[in-house]
Design an enzyme around this catalytic site. Structure first.
Site, mmCIF file in Angstrom:
data_model
loop_
_atom_site.group_PDB
_atom_site.id
_atom_site.type_symbol
_atom_site.label_atom_id
_atom_site.label_comp_id
_atom_site.label_asym_id
_atom_site.label_seq_id
_atom_site.Cartn_x
_atom_site.Cartn_y
_atom_site.Cartn_z
ATOM 1 C CE LYS A 48 -3.784 -2.566 1.954
ATOM 2 N NZ LYS A 48 -4.504 -3.060 3.123
ATOM 3 C CD GLN A 92 -3.436 -4.659 6.283
ATOM 4 O OE1 GLN A 92 -3.295 -3.703 5.534
ATOM 5 N NE2 GLN A 92 -4.087 -5.744 5.909
ATOM 6 C CG ASP A 115 -9.613 -0.597 4.168
ATOM 7 O OD1 ASP A 115 -9.411 -0.914 2.980
ATOM 8 O OD2 ASP A 115 -8.856 -0.930 5.108
#
Ligand code: NAD
Length: 280
Positions: A48, A92, A115
């Site tokens: 990322k 994460q 997200d």
């Protein structure tokens, strides 16, 4: 049979983003938080960060110790919620067991939830009117679009009903006018259901979850699964070698859906930046 090249499609999406950012002098910022030292999470976070650098984004990594408390983590998120240089915040998953993932996800300001994991975003996906795309399912839709695979009126079977992959995947296919069957660990006759599918999306997380006898000739097979085989190599859910003999299109693992997830994350971060800066 066509092998769907997720690297190529994701590269194109990232090139478009990088060009737009450069042309307009945009400065989108993504904060990535990782707690503990799970090796797979470390790989995802590094990828990322690399994608951010490629697209010309500002990125900040917060690598926190495994014993970080939930309130310390939420305090960091609240600080980033206020930080004007940060447009997107990503924590994460999975988090260590002493931390409540739901509380952490809900702490991220909706305008920065790139997200699209918070309850409000998940609900909006169901309605079909959302700001941020659910990254992995939207990545699958981008692949289908790129290869001109029309899903309207087709029988699509999604295997797996998680909140981050299976359920939003079913919704995006439904919004694209597919007739969707959502299967899971308690589904009876999975093989029969799959054999009637024009499109199969597998998001189980088990090697061999989709075998050749579950796939009819000419079906499109999308493998979201990421598993480690006995040699430690990445492998999807689908019995790739056998299924590719029957499928019309198939995604490999790695190099299929995985890179698309990150490309959509970049799209979401650019969108967040434009929304936050009130750019059309
Ligand atoms: P999850 O464990 O939350 O969900 C797995 C789902 O599979 C469950 O809904 C369960 O009901 C279903 N399932 C389990 N066994 C089954 C069986 N025998 N038959 C039918 N259904 C069964 O996992 P997840 O977070 O949705 O992830 C699924 C897979 O996708 C994992 O391998 C994960 O690593 C991978 N993943 C990949 C990406 C990517 O970018 N490519 C992103 C997210 C997740």
């Amino acid at each position: 049979m066509t092998i769907i090249n997720g690297k190529e499609v994701s590269q194109k999406l990232k090139d478009d983003i990088a060009a737009e950012v450069k042309e307009n002098g945009y400065t989108p910022g993504l904060a990535v938080i990782i707690v503990g030292d799970d090796p797979a999470s470390r790989v995802y976070v590094n990828n990322k960060k690399k994608a951010c650098a490629y697209c010309g984004f500002h990125s900040e990594e917060y690598a926190l110790a495994e014993n970080t408390t939930q309130s310390e983590l939420i305090a960091l998120i609240e600080r980033l919620n206020q930080d004007e240089n940060i447009d997107g915040i990503l924590c994460q998953l999975p988090l260590p067991r002493h931390i409540d993932e739901k509380a952490v996800i809900e702490a991220i300001a909706p305008a920065k939830d790139v997200d699209a994991f918070c309850e409000a975003d998940v609900g909006k996906v169901m309605i079909g009117n959302y700001t941020f795309s659910p990254c992995t399912p939207a990545g699958v839709m981008e692949l289908l679009k790129y290869y001109h695979i029309d899903v309207s009126g087709k029988n699509a079977v999604v295997i797996g009903r998680s909140n981050i992959v299976g359920k939003p995947m079913a919704m995006l296919l439904l919004h694209a006018d597919a007739t969707v069957t959502l299967c899971h660990s308690k589904t009876a006759d999975l093989k029969d259901i799959c054999r009637r599918a024009d499109i199969i999306v597998s998001a189980v997380g088990r090697i061999g979850a989709v075998s050749a006898d579950m796939v009819r000739d000419g079906a499109v097979v999308i493998d979201v699964g990421i598993n480690r085989n006995s040699e430690g190599k990445l492998q999807g859910d689908v019995d790739y070698e056998a299924v590719k003999e029957k499928a019309s299109y198939i995604t490999p693992v790695p190099g299929g859906v995985g890179p698309m997830t990150i490309a959509v994350l970049m799209q979401n971060t650019l969108k967040a930046y434009k929304n936050n800066k009130k750019i059309d």
